[in-house]
Motif scaffolding. Structure first.
Motif, PDB file in Angstrom:
ATOM      1  N   THR A 128      -2.798  -2.389  -9.622  1.00  0.00           N
ATOM      2  CA  THR A 128      -2.919  -1.288  -8.669  1.00  0.00           C
ATOM      3  C   THR A 128      -4.380  -0.910  -8.586  1.00  0.00           C
ATOM      4  O   THR A 128      -5.114  -0.970  -9.576  1.00  0.00           O
ATOM      5  CB  THR A 128      -2.065  -0.068  -9.046  1.00  0.00           C
ATOM      6  OG1 THR A 128      -2.178   0.911  -8.007  1.00  0.00           O
ATOM      7  CG2 THR A 128      -2.512   0.566 -10.355  1.00  0.00           C
ATOM      8  N   ARG A 129      -4.806  -0.602  -7.412  1.00  0.00           N
ATOM      9  CA  ARG A 129      -6.188  -0.142  -7.245  1.00  0.00           C
ATOM     10  C   ARG A 129      -6.230   0.777  -6.031  1.00  0.00           C
ATOM     11  O   ARG A 129      -5.307   0.766  -5.209  1.00  0.00           O
ATOM     12  CB  ARG A 129      -7.146  -1.316  -7.063  1.00  0.00           C
ATOM     13  CG  ARG A 129      -6.783  -2.188  -5.893  1.00  0.00           C
ATOM     14  CD  ARG A 129      -7.646  -3.422  -5.842  1.00  0.00           C
ATOM     15  NE  ARG A 129      -7.152  -4.322  -4.805  1.00  0.00           N
ATOM     16  CZ  ARG A 129      -7.562  -5.557  -4.643  1.00  0.00           C
ATOM     17  NH1 ARG A 129      -8.466  -6.067  -5.426  1.00  0.00           N
ATOM     18  NH2 ARG A 129      -7.073  -6.302  -3.682  1.00  0.00           N
ATOM     19  N   THR A 130      -7.309   1.521  -5.932  1.00  0.00           N
ATOM     20  CA  THR A 130      -7.478   2.392  -4.774  1.00  0.00           C
ATOM     21  C   THR A 130      -7.529   1.501  -3.547  1.00  0.00           C
ATOM     22  O   THR A 130      -8.307   0.556  -3.513  1.00  0.00           O
ATOM     23  CB  THR A 130      -8.776   3.187  -4.933  1.00  0.00           C
ATOM     24  OG1 THR A 130      -8.666   3.919  -6.138  1.00  0.00           O
ATOM     25  CG2 THR A 130      -8.986   4.138  -3.785  1.00  0.00           C
ATOM     26  N   PHE A 184       0.870  -1.172   0.000  1.00  0.00           N
ATOM     27  CA  PHE A 184       0.000   0.000   0.000  1.00  0.00           C
ATOM     28  C   PHE A 184       0.910   1.225   0.000  1.00  0.00           C
ATOM     29  O   PHE A 184       1.937   1.211   0.675  1.00  0.00           O
ATOM     30  CB  PHE A 184      -0.869   0.039   1.253  1.00  0.00           C
ATOM     31  CG  PHE A 184      -1.891  -1.050   1.315  1.00  0.00           C
ATOM     32  CD1 PHE A 184      -3.195  -0.816   0.904  1.00  0.00           C
ATOM     33  CD2 PHE A 184      -1.560  -2.309   1.791  1.00  0.00           C
ATOM     34  CE1 PHE A 184      -4.151  -1.813   0.970  1.00  0.00           C
ATOM     35  CE2 PHE A 184      -2.510  -3.321   1.851  1.00  0.00           C
ATOM     36  CZ  PHE A 184      -3.810  -3.065   1.444  1.00  0.00           C
ATOM     37  N   THR A 185       0.505   2.263  -0.721  1.00  0.00           N
ATOM     38  CA  THR A 185       1.356   3.449  -0.745  1.00  0.00           C
ATOM     39  C   THR A 185       1.279   4.211   0.575  1.00  0.00           C
ATOM     40  O   THR A 185       2.103   5.087   0.826  1.00  0.00           O
ATOM     41  CB  THR A 185       0.990   4.365  -1.918  1.00  0.00           C
ATOM     42  OG1 THR A 185      -0.402   4.670  -1.833  1.00  0.00           O
ATOM     43  CG2 THR A 185       1.259   3.692  -3.250  1.00  0.00           C
ATOM     44  N   GLN A 217      -2.807   3.821  -3.157  1.00  0.00           N
ATOM     45  CA  GLN A 217      -2.929   2.656  -4.019  1.00  0.00           C
ATOM     46  C   GLN A 217      -2.529   1.372  -3.293  1.00  0.00           C
ATOM     47  O   GLN A 217      -1.657   1.377  -2.416  1.00  0.00           O
ATOM     48  CB  GLN A 217      -2.027   2.829  -5.254  1.00  0.00           C
ATOM     49  CG  GLN A 217      -2.426   3.987  -6.139  1.00  0.00           C
ATOM     50  CD  GLN A 217      -3.773   3.755  -6.822  1.00  0.00           C
ATOM     51  OE1 GLN A 217      -3.929   2.822  -7.586  1.00  0.00           O
ATOM     52  NE2 GLN A 217      -4.745   4.593  -6.508  1.00  0.00           N
ATOM     53  N   ASP A 218      -3.189   0.323  -3.689  1.00  0.00           N
ATOM     54  CA  ASP A 218      -2.933  -1.019  -3.185  1.00  0.00           C
ATOM     55  C   ASP A 218      -2.393  -1.799  -4.384  1.00  0.00           C
ATOM     56  O   ASP A 218      -3.092  -1.933  -5.381  1.00  0.00           O
ATOM     57  CB  ASP A 218      -4.284  -1.566  -2.689  1.00  0.00           C
ATOM     58  CG  ASP A 218      -4.304  -3.056  -2.449  1.00  0.00           C
ATOM     59  OD1 ASP A 218      -3.286  -3.715  -2.667  1.00  0.00           O
ATOM     60  OD2 ASP A 218      -5.371  -3.552  -2.031  1.00  0.00           O
ATOM     61  N   HIS A 238      -0.173  10.014 -10.097  1.00  0.00           N
ATOM     62  CA  HIS A 238      -1.060   9.716 -11.223  1.00  0.00           C
ATOM     63  C   HIS A 238      -2.508   9.504 -10.762  1.00  0.00           C
ATOM     64  O   HIS A 238      -3.436  10.067 -11.316  1.00  0.00           O
ATOM     65  CB  HIS A 238      -0.563   8.488 -11.971  1.00  0.00           C
ATOM     66  CG  HIS A 238      -1.414   8.146 -13.156  1.00  0.00           C
ATOM     67  ND1 HIS A 238      -1.350   8.858 -14.340  1.00  0.00           N
ATOM     68  CD2 HIS A 238      -2.394   7.228 -13.329  1.00  0.00           C
ATOM     69  CE1 HIS A 238      -2.227   8.370 -15.193  1.00  0.00           C
ATOM     70  NE2 HIS A 238      -2.877   7.375 -14.607  1.00  0.00           N
ATOM     71  N   TYR A 239      -2.680   8.678  -9.737  1.00  0.00           N
ATOM     72  CA  TYR A 239      -4.049   8.323  -9.317  1.00  0.00           C
ATOM     73  C   TYR A 239      -4.591   9.257  -8.246  1.00  0.00           C
ATOM     74  O   TYR A 239      -5.775   9.209  -7.947  1.00  0.00           O
ATOM     75  CB  TYR A 239      -4.089   6.875  -8.828  1.00  0.00           C
ATOM     76  CG  TYR A 239      -3.874   5.875  -9.942  1.00  0.00           C
ATOM     77  CD1 TYR A 239      -4.901   5.566 -10.818  1.00  0.00           C
ATOM     78  CD2 TYR A 239      -2.639   5.267 -10.136  1.00  0.00           C
ATOM     79  CE1 TYR A 239      -4.708   4.662 -11.853  1.00  0.00           C
ATOM     80  CE2 TYR A 239      -2.440   4.364 -11.169  1.00  0.00           C
ATOM     81  CZ  TYR A 239      -3.478   4.067 -12.026  1.00  0.00           C
ATOM     82  OH  TYR A 239      -3.298   3.185 -13.045  1.00  0.00           O
TER      83      TYR A 239
END
Ligand code: PEP
Ligand code: MG
Length: 885
Positions: free
Chosen positions: A352-354, A261-262, A336-337, A331-332
């Protein structure tokens, strides 16, 4: 490349993410976007969601256009990575994964290592120089494919593996040799052939078609169906399928796989967070079979863990990963996960996803991203799901309370919960349905446990890491969870839990603290949450963008205090009948109800008056000048009647009437259908002296209050203007009397609940008398739908399952039906009285979806239970922002 059935990404494919999630599925759209952003994504192609519907329409057959296009899709991947699908010398292997519009973690099927057969496994062995790895992959593939596509039980294969380990005298899979793996492959193939009566499919294209069909088929699996129902995901969305080049994390010591996770999903801290395993494949991390290691040195040191962190073990790749984190967040613009794999020192991002996060983390991340300039204040307000505040507003364990810690594990999902131990999902559901608080205790959870996890107050598992299924799902549901409590052992046969020193039976009470990872014996007292820091900041931002006021439904001083702490701007509903049940005054109430002579009723009312006055004075003082809507007595009188013999005795003594007379009077008051009976303003019509006493108490208290209050007197269950006219006369007369005697006046309003369809329809004329309307959407739902508030539980689940109502209409307003009445009443009321004050005080006043609806109608305020006030504040802000957009 026919774009309709296959969408390529990575390699030299044109950017395709603009096709969007609805078409490509969340995972597919993300991969396409990642590839377009220049992230190191293994190439592949996406089979879009409409093909899933076509698959079902064709009775579970792959559409022929898709079958024909597959070689072209494979050619794209081959060109980008070099291998060839089915080639014995340089085989390309692929993964086949599901991907719906929204993430449904662990709910649908995946097949990895597809393309292996007796020939290609040799090619893989030669190219990798690692025969053991090649046969291990083949073994895993056979098991997965047999489970997912051929419908065979995975235990068949696991048993063979255990036997092999026993035979070799080893504990870990990794201790098995290449020859052992090869022997296992032979056994696995024999198991399949014996179970099915035909050999395992060795043609890679046939394997691919089978896997795509199985992924489509898993959309309608039972667990996916349950998950969709709980999360309100429509059946007809379908899933996309992603076919992607395999990269291998199990190619030796310079290979690894991990999830990251970020930011920390539990606390929101801006720190790289996650786990990895050297020489392993992705499912090893998620399944919690091997205990993963930390990514960073500092996280490892903080946890006092022994295993080497990725930062220490692979500094170069770690640095690359860390730099990708920054790129991903820029970017997102959200946490991110990600899933990653390192193959022989080369980093690949698989997904990658929220990232899902706790309520606490959601607040912190939203606030800090504003500070960092990644997002703006309104975006932060819009980003936090109001429902997650629930997790923060609930009590945590009292630090001073004595406790006996009997086990500890990972703090997988925060919050504390107490309840009876249950050992399986069905038992959790059964006991929860009876109203019991339960803690689901499992060795590890699997997607089949989802309904039980939902039913439980908390989840405790013996195995698994922070990103295991239990942890991810619990965080998403806001359930406290302690995972990987290694010292607990579950004896499913005897239905016992051993914790070292203790042996607990199913049903024993424990407390888990998902914030610390501790497990304690018995029920531990809790303390209120602290509402400062990021919570306060976000609430402040929300309040800046909110149009509607938020009030609370409360009638005790304690609840009023909580309401104010949570930011309530007044009381929208004080249900006065709650004051009548007080043990100290119920005898008086009963005397009033059962009085035969007017004088006797008057005497009882005269004794109730000072008590009510004191109640109202406390509320007014607590609310210090804020508006307070007090509703006059509503429920049927028989609710107050004596129940037990002892009640009758006491009442006989107090009133001087015989028990027999009292019983006869009580019998006369009994109703067949009390909800539609002698309640609400009908009580005021037949006994105006009750409402007169209440109004008098309100005005006397108002004059005595420290800060002059703003009382709004509300008449319940009005259907006609005449009822309201009569009741207003009673209230105004009491006001004149009190004000006359005191020589002082005070502003007040008289209004009505709109909670009957007739009142909504006749709102135009009712507004001629009413100075405000408060929508009582509990009764309005009950009477519009003709569904009893108290009896709906028995059949409503079937209604929801069959989509008759999309949500429980007592939780989320039935916008099409009840909503139309609310809209119509608001409009007609305002036509008569343009400044008519409008609010909602049914349970829907604290439900974000319903709040969004009433924002659209321009209501002035919502009123809800004190604990939901922050949720309503945020939801009202989001609704206002959405409306303005
Ligand atoms: C309602 O009916 O919505 C309401 C608020 O009143 P009660 O729940 O007390 O009937
Ligand atoms: Mg009502």
């Amino acid at each position: 490349m026919p774009h309709r059935v296959l969408v390529p990404f990575g390699g030299n494919a044109a950017p395709a993410h603009w096709l969007g999630k609805n078409h490509l599925g969340g995972k597919g759209a993300n991969l396409a976007e990642m590839a377009a952003t220049g992230l190191p994504v293994p190439p592949g192609f996406i089979i879009p969601t409409p093909l899933c519907s076509q698959y079902y329409e064709a009775g579970g057959q792959l559409p022929s256009a898709l079958v024909e296009a597959l070689p072209e899709g494979l050619a794209h991947i081959e060109a980008a990575v070099g291998g060839r699908f089915g080639d014995a010398a340089n085989p390309l292997l692929v993964s086949v994964r599901s991907g719906a519009r929204v993430s449904m973690p662990g709910m649908m099927d995946t097949v990895l290592n597809l393309g292996l057969n007796r020939d290609t496994v040799e090619g893989l062995a030669r190219r990798s120089g690692n025969r053991r790895f090649a046969f291990d992959s083949f073994r895993r593939f056979i098991q997965m494919y047999a489970d997912v596509v051929l419908g065979l039980d995975h235990y068949l294969f696991e048993d063979a593996l255990e036997l092999m380990k026993d035979d070799r005298g080893v504990h870990l899979d990794t201790a098995l040799s290449a020859d052992d793996m090869e022997a296992l492959v032979g056994q696995y193939l024999a198991i399949v052939e014996e179970a099915l009566g035909r050999p395992f499919p060795m043609d890679p294209l046939e394997q691919l078609q089978g896997a795509i069909g199985a992924v489509f088929g898993s959309w309608r699996s039972e667990r996916a169906t349950v998950y969709r129902r709980l999360n309100h995901i429509p059946e007809d969305w379908g899933t996309a399928v992603t076919v992607q080049a395999m990269v291998f994390g199990n190619m030796g010591e310079d290979s690894a796989t991990g999830v990251a996770f970020t930011r920390d999903p539990a606390t929101g801290e801006r720190a790289i967070y996650g786990e990895f395993l050297v020489n392993a494949q992705g499912e090893d991390v998620v399944a919690g079979i091997r205990t993963p290691q930390y990514l960073t040195k500092s996280a490892r040191e903080r946890a006092g863990a022994a295993g080497v962190s990725m930062e220490e073990a692979m500094p170069g790749v770690f640095a690359e990963l860390a730099s990708l984190f920054a790129l991903l967040e820029r970017h997102y613009r959200d946490m991110q996960d990600i899933e990653f794999t390192v193959q022989e020192g080369r980093l690949w991002l698989l997904q990658t996803r929220t990232g899902k996060r706790t309520g606490k983390a959601a607040l912190r991340i939203a606030c800090e991203m504003v500070d960092e300039g990644l997002i703006g204040e309104t975006e932060a307000v819009q980003r936090v799901d109001p429902a997650v505040l629930d997790q923060l507003l609930h009590p945590t364990l009292d630090p001073a309370a004595p406790r006996e810690v009997i086990a500890s594990g990972l703090p997988a999902s925060p919050g504390a919960a107490s309840g009876a131990i249950v050992l399986d999902s069905q038992e959790a559901e059964r006991r929860a349905a009876l109203g019991e608080a339960v803690i689901l205790v499992r060795a590890e959870t699997s997607p089949e446990d989802i309904a039980g996890m939902h039913a439980a107050r908390g989840i405790l598992t013996a195995r698994g890491g922070m990103t295991s299924h239990a942890a991810v799902v619990a965080r998403g549901m806001g359930r406290p969870c302690v995972s990987g409590a290694g010292t607990i052992r579950i004896d499913a046969a005897e239905r016992l839990v051993h914790t070292g020193r203790h042996t607990l039976s199913e049903g024993a009470i424990i407390t888990i603290d998902g914030t610390t990872g501790q497990v304690m014996l018995g029920e531990i007292p809790t303390v209120e949450p602290e509402l400062s820091g990021h919570f306060a900041t976000l609430m402040e931002w929300a309040d800046r963008h909110r149009r509607m006021k938020v009030r609370a439904n409360a009638e005790t001083p304690a609840d009023c205090r909580v309401a104010r702490q949570f930011g309530a701007e007044g009381i929208g509903l004080a249900r006065t009948e709650h004051m009548f049940f007080d043990p100290g005054r119920i005898v008086l109430v009963r005397r009033m109800i059962l009085a035969q002579e007017p004088a006797e009723r008057a005497a009882a009312l005269a004794q109730l008056l000072p008590l009510q006055r004191a109640d109202f004075l406390e509320i007014f003082n607590e609310m210090a000048g804020l508006p307070v809507t007090i509703r006059l007595l509503d429920p049927p009188l028989h609710e107050f009647l004596p129940q037990r013999e002892q009640d009758y005795q006491e009442l006989a003594e107090a009133s001087g009437l015989s028990v027999a007379t009292l019983r006869r009077r009580a019998e006369e008051l009994r109703e067949m259908n009390p909800m539609l009976g002698h309640r609400g303003c009908r009580l005021g019509v037949t006994s105006p002296d009750i409402y007169g006493m209440q109004a008098r108490a309100i005005f006397e208290a108002a004059l005595a209050a420290r800060t002059p209050p703003f009382p709004e007197i509300m008449i319940p269950l009005v259907a006609t203007r005449r009822e309201l006219d009569l009741m207003k006369t009673v209230v105004d007369a009491a006001a004149e009397e009190v004000f006359g005697a005191a020589g002082r006046r005070l502003d007040y309003l008289v209004g009505t609940m709109i909670e009957l369809p007739r009142a909504a329809l006749r709102a135009g004329e009712i507004a001629a008398t009413a100075e405000f309307f408060s929508f009582g959407t509990n009764d309005l739902t009950q009477t519009t739908l003709g569904i009893s508030r108290d009896d709906s539980a028995h059949f409503l689940a079937a209604y929801l399952e069959q989509g008759i109502y999309p949500r429980d209409p007592f939780v989320t307003l039935d916008v099409d039906g009840v909503g139309e009445l609310v809209e119509l009443a608001a409009r007609r009321g305002r036509e008569t009285r343009p400044l008519l004050k409008l609010g909602i005080c049914g349970e829907h006043g604290g439900d974000p979806a319903s709040i969004a609806f009433v924002e659209g109608l321009g209501l002035d305020y919502v009123s809800c239970s004190p604990w939901r006030v922050p949720i309503a504040r945020l939801a009202a802000a989001q609704a206002a922002l959405a409306r303005a957009a």
